[in-house]
Enzyme design. Sequence first.
Site, PDB file in Angstrom:
ATOM      1  N   GLY A  52       0.869  -1.182   0.000  1.00 12.90           N
ATOM      2  CA  GLY A  52       0.000   0.000   0.000  1.00 12.90           C
ATOM      3  C   GLY A  52       0.895   1.217   0.000  1.00 12.90           C
ATOM      4  O   GLY A  52       1.730   1.357  -0.883  1.00 12.90           O
ATOM      5  N   GLU A  53       0.771   2.033   1.003  1.00 16.41           N
ATOM      6  CA  GLU A  53       1.601   3.239   1.107  1.00 16.41           C
ATOM      7  C   GLU A  53       2.058   3.365   2.561  1.00 16.41           C
ATOM      8  O   GLU A  53       1.253   3.613   3.448  1.00 16.41           O
ATOM      9  CB  GLU A  53       0.786   4.453   0.637  1.00 16.41           C
ATOM     10  CG  GLU A  53       1.466   5.772   0.834  1.00 16.41           C
ATOM     11  CD  GLU A  53       2.898   5.815   0.297  1.00 16.41           C
ATOM     12  OE1 GLU A  53       3.130   5.461  -0.867  1.00 16.41           O
ATOM     13  OE2 GLU A  53       3.801   6.179   1.078  1.00 16.41           O
ATOM     14  N   SER A  54       3.371   3.166   2.759  1.00 15.50           N
ATOM     15  CA  SER A  54       3.883   3.085   4.131  1.00 15.50           C
ATOM     16  C   SER A  54       3.670   4.367   4.921  1.00 15.50           C
ATOM     17  O   SER A  54       3.403   4.316   6.129  1.00 15.50           O
ATOM     18  CB  SER A  54       5.371   2.725   4.100  1.00 15.50           C
ATOM     19  OG  SER A  54       6.099   3.676   3.342  1.00 15.50           O
ATOM     20  N   CYS A  84       6.131  -5.346   0.399  1.00 19.87           N
ATOM     21  CA  CYS A  84       6.220  -4.018  -0.213  1.00 19.87           C
ATOM     22  C   CYS A  84       6.147  -2.927   0.860  1.00 19.87           C
ATOM     23  O   CYS A  84       7.070  -2.803   1.657  1.00 19.87           O
ATOM     24  CB  CYS A  84       5.172  -3.877  -1.311  1.00 19.87           C
ATOM     25  SG  CYS A  84       5.662  -2.647  -2.534  1.00 19.87           S
ATOM     26  N   ARG A 113      12.711   3.525  -0.432  1.00 18.43           N
ATOM     27  CA  ARG A 113      11.349   3.585  -0.977  1.00 18.43           C
ATOM     28  C   ARG A 113      11.382   3.909  -2.468  1.00 18.43           C
ATOM     29  O   ARG A 113      12.242   4.658  -2.925  1.00 18.43           O
ATOM     30  CB  ARG A 113      10.514   4.649  -0.250  1.00 18.43           C
ATOM     31  CG  ARG A 113      10.185   4.294   1.169  1.00 18.43           C
ATOM     32  CD  ARG A 113       9.388   5.406   1.851  1.00 18.43           C
ATOM     33  NE  ARG A 113       8.085   5.590   1.269  1.00 18.43           N
ATOM     34  CZ  ARG A 113       7.610   6.764   0.868  1.00 18.43           C
ATOM     35  NH1 ARG A 113       8.329   7.856   0.971  1.00 18.43           N
ATOM     36  NH2 ARG A 113       6.402   6.840   0.366  1.00 18.43           N
ATOM     37  N   ILE A 142       5.412  -3.003  -7.504  1.00 13.79           N
ATOM     38  CA  ILE A 142       4.598  -1.800  -7.691  1.00 13.79           C
ATOM     39  C   ILE A 142       5.146  -0.706  -6.767  1.00 13.79           C
ATOM     40  O   ILE A 142       4.989  -0.779  -5.556  1.00 13.79           O
ATOM     41  CB  ILE A 142       3.120  -2.079  -7.353  1.00 13.79           C
ATOM     42  CG1 ILE A 142       2.590  -3.262  -8.175  1.00 13.79           C
ATOM     43  CG2 ILE A 142       2.273  -0.825  -7.582  1.00 13.79           C
ATOM     44  CD1 ILE A 142       1.238  -3.796  -7.726  1.00 13.79           C
ATOM     45  N   ARG A 143       5.829   0.255  -7.347  1.00 13.74           N
ATOM     46  CA  ARG A 143       6.507   1.290  -6.540  1.00 13.74           C
ATOM     47  C   ARG A 143       7.256   0.627  -5.374  1.00 13.74           C
ATOM     48  O   ARG A 143       7.167   1.044  -4.223  1.00 13.74           O
ATOM     49  CB  ARG A 143       5.518   2.341  -6.021  1.00 13.74           C
ATOM     50  CG  ARG A 143       5.025   3.287  -7.104  1.00 13.74           C
ATOM     51  CD  ARG A 143       4.226   4.448  -6.543  1.00 13.74           C
ATOM     52  NE  ARG A 143       3.148   3.967  -5.697  1.00 13.74           N
ATOM     53  CZ  ARG A 143       2.964   4.329  -4.450  1.00 13.74           C
ATOM     54  NH1 ARG A 143       3.755   5.206  -3.879  1.00 13.74           N
ATOM     55  NH2 ARG A 143       1.963   3.835  -3.762  1.00 13.74           N
ATOM     56  N   HIS A 179       4.896  -8.017  -4.438  1.00 18.46           N
ATOM     57  CA  HIS A 179       3.553  -8.480  -4.076  1.00 18.46           C
ATOM     58  C   HIS A 179       3.423  -9.939  -4.507  1.00 18.46           C
ATOM     59  O   HIS A 179       3.265 -10.209  -5.687  1.00 18.46           O
ATOM     60  CB  HIS A 179       2.492  -7.658  -4.812  1.00 18.46           C
ATOM     61  CG  HIS A 179       2.367  -6.268  -4.315  1.00 18.46           C
ATOM     62  ND1 HIS A 179       1.383  -5.862  -3.452  1.00 18.46           N
ATOM     63  CD2 HIS A 179       3.116  -5.173  -4.557  1.00 18.46           C
ATOM     64  CE1 HIS A 179       1.534  -4.581  -3.184  1.00 18.46           C
ATOM     65  NE2 HIS A 179       2.572  -4.135  -3.846  1.00 18.46           N
ATOM     66  N   GLU A 181       0.883 -11.714  -3.569  1.00 14.98           N
ATOM     67  CA  GLU A 181      -0.530 -12.053  -3.348  1.00 14.98           C
ATOM     68  C   GLU A 181      -1.424 -11.729  -4.535  1.00 14.98           C
ATOM     69  O   GLU A 181      -2.609 -12.004  -4.492  1.00 14.98           O
ATOM     70  CB  GLU A 181      -1.046 -11.347  -2.086  1.00 14.98           C
ATOM     71  CG  GLU A 181      -1.268  -9.845  -2.198  1.00 14.98           C
ATOM     72  CD  GLU A 181       0.021  -9.026  -2.223  1.00 14.98           C
ATOM     73  OE1 GLU A 181       1.118  -9.606  -2.129  1.00 14.98           O
ATOM     74  OE2 GLU A 181      -0.082  -7.800  -2.370  1.00 14.98           O
TER      75      GLU A 181
HETATM   76  N1  GLN Z   1       5.976   3.017  -2.406  1.00 11.84           N
HETATM   77  C1  GLN Z   1       5.110   2.539  -1.396  1.00 11.84           C
HETATM   78  C2  GLN Z   1       5.525   3.011  -0.009  1.00 11.84           C
HETATM   79  O1  GLN Z   1       6.429   3.731   0.151  1.00 11.84           O
HETATM   80  C3  GLN Z   1       5.030   1.021  -1.380  1.00 11.84           C
HETATM   81  C4  GLN Z   1       4.311   0.518  -2.620  1.00 11.84           C
HETATM   82  C5  GLN Z   1       3.584  -0.795  -2.431  1.00 11.84           C
HETATM   83  O2  GLN Z   1       3.366  -1.263  -1.312  1.00 11.84           O
HETATM   84  N2  GLN Z   1       3.141  -1.359  -3.516  1.00 11.84           N
HETATM   85  O3  GLN Z   1       4.928   2.630   0.937  1.00 11.84           O
END
Ligand code: GLN
Length: 209
Positions: A52-54, A84, A113, A142-143, A179, A181
């Site tokens: 997700g987004e930390s 991630c 990151r 993904i990112r 990921h 999952e």
């Molecule tokens: N770039 C996101 C972060 O800094 C992580 C991306 C992801 O979990 N797919 O949290």
Amino acid sequence: MAGSSAPRIGVLALQGDVREHSAVLRELGCEVVEIRLPAHLDGIDGLVIPGGESSVMDKLSRIFGVAQPLREAIAAGLPVLGTCAGLIMVAHHIEDAIAGQENFGGLDVTVRRNAFGAQVDSFETSVTVAGMSGPALEVAFIRAPEVTAVGPGARVIASLADGRVVGVAEGNIIGVAFHPEITGEDRIHRMFLNVVAQRSLQRPVALDA
Ligand code: GLN
């Protein structure tokens, strides 16, 4: 896990791909508990921190009061699988964090990151995992973060063909940059459930009076 055969696995459900992880865990026979508040941690055998987004997970976990209890549970040996953003949440050091970003700690590694670029640079690739039989894992980035330093306490468990480190483990914690999952892969979750099962065997067994 005492008294019941299904491991009770928490999924940190503040933000991110909670549903996908929950589905894989249920498929593997786990009872899944969504974790948003400290009380939800009671009786869990392990925890998955999703992608997700930390920085958002950090803020929400502090607002909901679950950050400190989680930090303590992880330090006390709670098995954790972080994927991630979830890996970023358990790393000791974060490069390119936003100002004031905190996390739970647990893995003696540094992560950078967004090391593989922006959302549009997402890709799927195969990853080799130490000690895992069968074909290479096909997983999504993904990112994603990259593990840029591994301290003496942690060990590398997965890397890309070019040598970049994308999976680490230490004690009861597994962290992967990708990921697993969303591509129908369940071997990382199985590896994690082995850690959960071994830990429950080590716990003292309550003897009936
Ligand atoms: N770039 C996101 C972060 O800094 C992580 C991306 C992801 O979990 N797919 O949290």
